[in-house]
Design an enzyme around this catalytic site. Structure first.
Site, short mmCIF file in Angstrom:
data_model
loop_
_atom_site.label_atom_id
_atom_site.label_comp_id
_atom_site.label_asym_id
_atom_site.label_seq_id
_atom_site.Cartn_x
_atom_site.Cartn_y
_atom_site.Cartn_z
N LYS A 170 13.95 -13.03 -1.40
CA LYS A 170 12.35 -12.54 -2.99
C LYS A 170 13.14 -12.88 -4.12
O LYS A 170 14.71 -12.33 -4.84
CB LYS A 170 12.21 -11.03 -3.11
CG LYS A 170 10.70 -10.35 -3.19
CD LYS A 170 10.39 -9.37 -2.83
CE LYS A 170 9.03 -8.95 -3.05
NZ LYS A 170 8.67 -7.53 -3.13
N GLU B 193 -1.08 3.71 5.24
CA GLU B 193 -1.96 4.29 4.20
C GLU B 193 -2.58 5.71 5.15
O GLU B 193 -2.88 6.78 4.86
CB GLU B 193 -3.14 3.85 3.44
CG GLU B 193 -2.61 3.19 3.22
CD GLU B 193 -2.19 1.12 3.03
OE1 GLU B 193 -1.80 0.49 2.08
OE2 GLU B 193 -1.89 0.89 4.46
N ARG C 96 -8.37 1.93 3.10
CA ARG C 96 -8.10 2.17 4.67
C ARG C 96 -7.83 3.39 5.15
O ARG C 96 -7.38 3.48 6.45
CB ARG C 96 -6.48 0.82 4.50
CG ARG C 96 -6.13 0.03 3.35
CD ARG C 96 -4.87 -0.80 3.40
NE ARG C 96 -5.40 -1.44 4.56
CZ ARG C 96 -4.73 -2.78 4.81
NH1 ARG C 96 -3.27 -2.17 4.50
NH2 ARG C 96 -4.92 -3.56 5.91
#
Length: 630
Positions: free
Chosen positions: A280, A367, A395
Site C-alpha cells: 500500500k 459493523e 450495515r
C-alpha cells in the site's frame, strides 16, 4: 506515454514488460501529483498499479467483468479506461467520482463505496452469464481487510458450493484503512509465508504423470500425498476447503509473476483464488511507511515532503473531540470501553487505545458484529461506546434494532460523519440515520450545536442508564467555541431557545443552526421576528416547547441535513397531527428524495436549496401566512 490520450485498455496488449514498468512509474507520478491537489485515496491506488495493468492486459473489459471491492482503489482503472484527463476534477462537484460509477464508463460494471460487496456481485454476474450461455471471465478484486466482512465470507461459502467459474483476486496489503485484525488475517499471514505450496504441488503432479498408472491404488495414493502436502505447507488451507483452487501468493508488483498466475487461473475450471501481495502506498515514501492508515485517504498534501495542507489554528475535529471526551471519562469509569469496526484512525481513537489497550476493540470490517458485541458488553454492566460512521451504521441496522434497542441496552453510539460528507459522495453521505433510527423504540437520538455542547452530550450519554443513546456529529472541525472545564448532563428531550421571535419559528440542530441564525438576522432587518430553537434532541423531542408553538399558531420551519422522508420534520408533522392541530403551518427543509453525489458540501447544499437564502424565502412566506390568519 501520454496518459491523457488513453481511450481504453486495449493498447496494453502490445506492450512489453519493460514498457509496462515504465507505464507504472508514469501512473504513480501522475497520481501523486494530481491527488496532492484534490486529495483522495492515494495509498490504495499506489498499491494496485501493476495489478490493475495486469488485469486489463489479461482480460477484455468490459466483456470480462473486473469488479472492485470498496472501489477506492479504482483510480488506475479509471486512467486505463480513458478518464485521466478528468483527474483535475476528482471528487469535486460535478467532477470525476472517487469510486466506480456506471454512468461514467462501461468499464465500471459495479458501483460501491462500502467493503465486502464484490464477491456477492460477482456471483450474481457469474450466474447471469451461465444462464445466458455467455463466455466471459468474472474477476472480483477484494482486499484482505474487506475479506473479513461477514458478507464476503457468506459469498465465499456460496461460490465454493456452486463451483461457478470465477477468478477472485485477493489483494493482500495487510491493511484496510487501519492495520487488519482477526484470525483470518493470521491465516493470510501464514499463506504469505507458504509461497512454495503451489510450486510443490505442480511439481508433484508432473512427477506422477511420468509414473505408469497401476490401477486405482496409485491414483488414490497420489491424491492422499497431494492432500498431505497441502496441510504440510499451508496451515489450514482455508480457501481450498471452501471449494476454491488457491494460487499464490504472488508478488503484485512483478508483471512476469502476475501474467503467469493469471494465465494459470484462466485455465482452471471452477472458482479460483489468486492471492496477490502488494504494498500500500508503493512509490511514495510517506505512504509506504504509513503503518496506521493515515495515507489511506487524504486531503491535499505537499509532494516533496508529504506534509498535509491544513488550515492553521483550526478548531478540533469532531471525531477527536468525541473520542477524547470518552477517554477523559474512561479514566474515572472503568466500565467504559470503545469499539470500532476497522476505523480507529478515522474515529480518532488512537489515544484511547494507547491509554486503555484492554478496553479498546477494533473488530475489523464487521459493523454487525461490532453492534452486537456492544450489546453483549452492555448486558454485563459495561458502558460501551460504539464509534461508527453514519454510512456504515446502515450495515448494522438489524443489530441496532434486534440486539440493542429491543433489549433496551445501555450502548452509546457515536454516529460520526452525520450529514453531507462531500467528496466521498453518495455512498458515504450520512443522511439516512435519523430516518432509520427515529422509529425504533427505546433509542435516544441527539445532535449538538457546537463542540462545547458536544462534550456535554458525550457526558450525558455515558451517564445515561435507561437504554441506548446515540449522538450524531458531522465530518470536519468544530466551530472554535469556548469549552467548559466541567462536564454536565443535559436533560433528555429538552430543546434550547437561541433567539426569541414572534412571527415564525425555526426548529433545527447541529450543522444547520448557523444557517438558521443567519437567516433570522437577515429577516430581523426586514421587520420579521423569527424564533430559533436548537432542537438538539431529535428523539424524544421537547413536546412542551412544540405544543406551545402549535397553541400559539406559530408557523414552523424545520431544517435538517438529513433525508426529509421519515426525518425530524416528519416527526413534527406527526406530533401536530396526533395532537389535533390539523391546520398547523409547518414547512420542512432537508435532503430531497435522491442520492446526493460528490462535491464540496457548500456546493451540494446550494444545489439542493439547503441555504440561508432559501430559509429567508420560506420564512417570509410563513410569516405572511400568520399575518393573514391574524
Amino acid at each position: 506515454m501520454d496518459l491523457l490520450s488513453i481511450k481504453n485498455p486495449s493498447f496494453l496488449k502490445g506492450l512489453t514488460n519493460n514498457e509496462l514498468e515504465k507505464l507504472s512509474e508514469e501512473i504513480r507520478q501522475f497520481l501523486i501529483e494530481k491527488l496532492s491537489v484534490t486529495g483522495g485515496h492515494i495509498g490504495p491506488n499506489l498499491g494496485v498499479v501493476e495489478l490493475t495493468i495486469a488485469l486489463h492486459k489479461c482480460f477484455n473489459s468490459p466483456q470480462d467483468k473486473i469488479i472492485w471491492d470498496v472501489g477506492h482503489q479504482s483510480y488506475v482503472h479509471k486512467i486505463l479506461t480513458g478518464r485521466a484527463s478528468e483527474f483535475d476534477t476528482l471528487r469535486k462537484f460535478k467532477g470525476l467520482c472517487g469510486f466506480p460509477k456506471r454512468m461514467e464508463s462501461e468499464h465500471d460494471v459495479w458501483e460501491t463505496g462500502h467493503s465486502s460487496t464484490s464477491l456477492s456481485a460477482a456471483m450474481g454476474m457469474a450466474i447471469a452469464r451461465d444462464l445466458k450461455k455467455e463466455k466471459s471471465y468474472v474477476v472480483p478484486v477484494i482486499g484482505d481487510g474487506a475479506l473479513t466482512g461477514g458478507m464476503a465470507l457468506e459469498a465465499l461459502n456460496h461460490i465454493g458450493h456452486e463451483k461457478k467459474d470465477m477468478i477472485v483476486v485477493l489483494n493482500d496489503n495487510e491493511m484496510s484503512i487501519a492495520p487488519n485484525v482477526g484470525a483470518l488475517h493470521s491465516v493470510l499471514g501464514r499463506l504469505r509465508t507458504a509461497g512454495k505450496y503451489q510450486w510443490a504441488k505442480d511439481e508433484l503432479e508432473n512427477l506422477l504423470k511420468k509414473v505408469p498408472a497401476v490401477g486405482g491404488v496409485l491414483a488414490a495414493t497420489a491424491e492422499r500425498i497431494k492432500d498431505s502436502l497441502k496441510y504440510l505447507l499451508v496451515s489450514g488451507i482455508f480457501f481450498e476447503e471452501l471449494g476454491f483452487t488457491y494460487l499464490g501468493p504472488v508478488d503484485g508488483h512483478n508483471f512476469e509473476a502476475l501474467f503467469e498466475s493469471l494465465g494459470h487461473a484462466k485455465k482452471i475450471s471452477g472458482p479460483v483464488l489468486l492471492h496477490v501481495i502488494t504494498k500500500k502506498g508503493k512509490g511514495f515514501s510517506p505512504a509506504e511507511m504509513d503503518k496506521v492508515g493515515t495515507w489511506h485517504g487524504t486531503g491535499p498534501y505537499k509532494t516533496d515532503t508529504g506534509a498535509f495542507v491544513k488550515p492553521l489554528n483550526a478548531p478540533p475535529a469532531w471525531s477527536s473531540l468525541v473520542s477524547e471526551t470518552v477517554r477523559k471519562l474512561a479514566r474515572k469509569d472503568e466500565r467504559i470501553v470503545a469499539i470500532t469496526p476497522a476505523m480507529p484512525v478515522g474515529s480518532k481513537l488512537e489515544g484511547f487505545a494507547r491509554e486503555f489497550p484492554d478496553r479498546m476493540f477494533d473488530v475489523g470490517i464487521a459493523e454487525q458484529h461490532a453492534a452486537t458485541v456492544a450489546a453483549g458488553l452492555a448486558t454485563q454492566g459495561m458502558k460501551p461506546f460504539l464509534a461508527i460512521y453514519s454510512t456504515f451504521l446502515q450495515r448494522a441496522y438489524d443489530q441496532v434494532v434486534h440486539d440493542i434497542c429491543r433489549q433496551n441496552l445501555n450502548v452509546f453510539i457515536g454516529i460520526d460523519r452525520a450529514g453531507l460528507v462531500g467528496a466521498d459522495g453518495e455512498t458515504h453521505q450520512g443522511v439516512f440515520d435519523i430516518a432509520f433510527l427515529r422509529h425504533v423504540p427505546n433509542i435516544v437520538l441527539m445532535m449538538p450545536k457546537d463542540e462545547n455542547e458536544g462534550q456535554h452530550m458525550v457526558y450525558t450519554a455515558l451517564k445515561y442508564d435507561d437504554g441506548p443513546i446515540a449522538m450524531r456529529f458531522p465530518r470536519g472541525n468544530g466551530l472554535g467555541v469556548p469549552m467548559d472545564e466541567t462536564f454536565h448532563s443535559i436533560p433528555i428531550g429538552t430543546w434550547e431557545v437561541l433567539k426569541e421571535g414572534e412571527d415564525a419559528a425555526i426548529l433545527t440542530f447541529g450543522t444547520t443552526i448557523p444557517m438558521a441564525l443567519e437567516a433570522a438576522a437577515q429577516l430581523e432587518k426586514q421587520g420579521i421576528s423569527i424564533k430559533v430553537i436548537n432542537a438538539r434532541f431529535i428523539k424524544p423531542f421537547d413536546e412542551k416547547v412544540l405544543l406551545n408553538l402549535l397553541k400559539e399558531k406559530m408557523p414552523i420551519l424545520t431544517i435538517e441535513e438529513a433525508v426529509l422522508q421519515g426525518g425530524f420534520g416528519s416527526a413534527v408533522l406527526e406530533f401536530a397531527n396526533n395532537q389535533g392541530f390539523y391546520d398547523a403551518v409547518i414547512d420542512r427543509m432537508g435532503i430531497p428524495d435522491r442520492f446526493i453525489e460528490h462535491g464540496d458540501v457548500d456546493s451540494l447544499l446550494d444545489e439542493i436549496g439547503l441555504t440561508s437564502r432559501e430559509v429567508v424565502r420560506r420564512l417570509t412566506i410563513l410569516a405572511r401566512k400568520k399575518q393573514r390568519r391574524a
